[in-house]
Design a protein around this motif. Sequence first.
Motif, short mmCIF file in Angstrom:
data_model
loop_
_atom_site.label_atom_id
_atom_site.label_comp_id
_atom_site.label_asym_id
_atom_site.label_seq_id
_atom_site.Cartn_x
_atom_site.Cartn_y
_atom_site.Cartn_z
N GLN A 116 -3.61 13.01 4.13
CA GLN A 116 -3.67 12.25 2.89
C GLN A 116 -2.39 12.49 2.10
N GLU A 134 -5.42 6.60 1.09
CA GLU A 134 -6.70 6.82 1.75
C GLU A 134 -6.52 8.00 2.68
N LYS A 135 -7.58 8.76 2.89
CA LYS A 135 -7.52 9.87 3.85
C LYS A 135 -7.71 9.26 5.24
#
Length: 141
Positions: A116, A134-135
């Motif tokens: 991330q 976004e991860k």
Amino acid sequence: MKTAGLIMLAAALTLFAAPADAQNKPAGKDTKLYFIWPRDGAKLKSPFWCRFGLRNMGVTHAGDDYPNSGHHHLLIDVNEPLNPNEPIPSDKSHLHFGAGQTETQLDLAPGKHTLQLVLGDAKHYPFSPPVLSEKITIRVR
């Protein structure tokens, strides 16, 4: 003598006020932080290139306090949220790119990993609201 004491008090208050100034800088409007590469779900051989993208804010060096700009931090396998009132840590799971880099070569152990991005201000504090990608999850062979 009284003047010297007032000067010392003013200097001390300035030192304590400086960290608060570095926190909670406003993020740019409609800012988007994202991975150009790798994509979520990618299966990769290590080492591999990791490229960062940023829209509606600028990238600069750590310490450069330009408006609407910051520098990248890459979180590897981090599950805990960042404290917005503290600088982003610097360790093997929190990589700093204070020279304004927008890519790096990663050499990760085989297995599943999360990545991330976080944009930090001149003093490594997250913006307000935080500018996060976004991860993504990748698998290293």
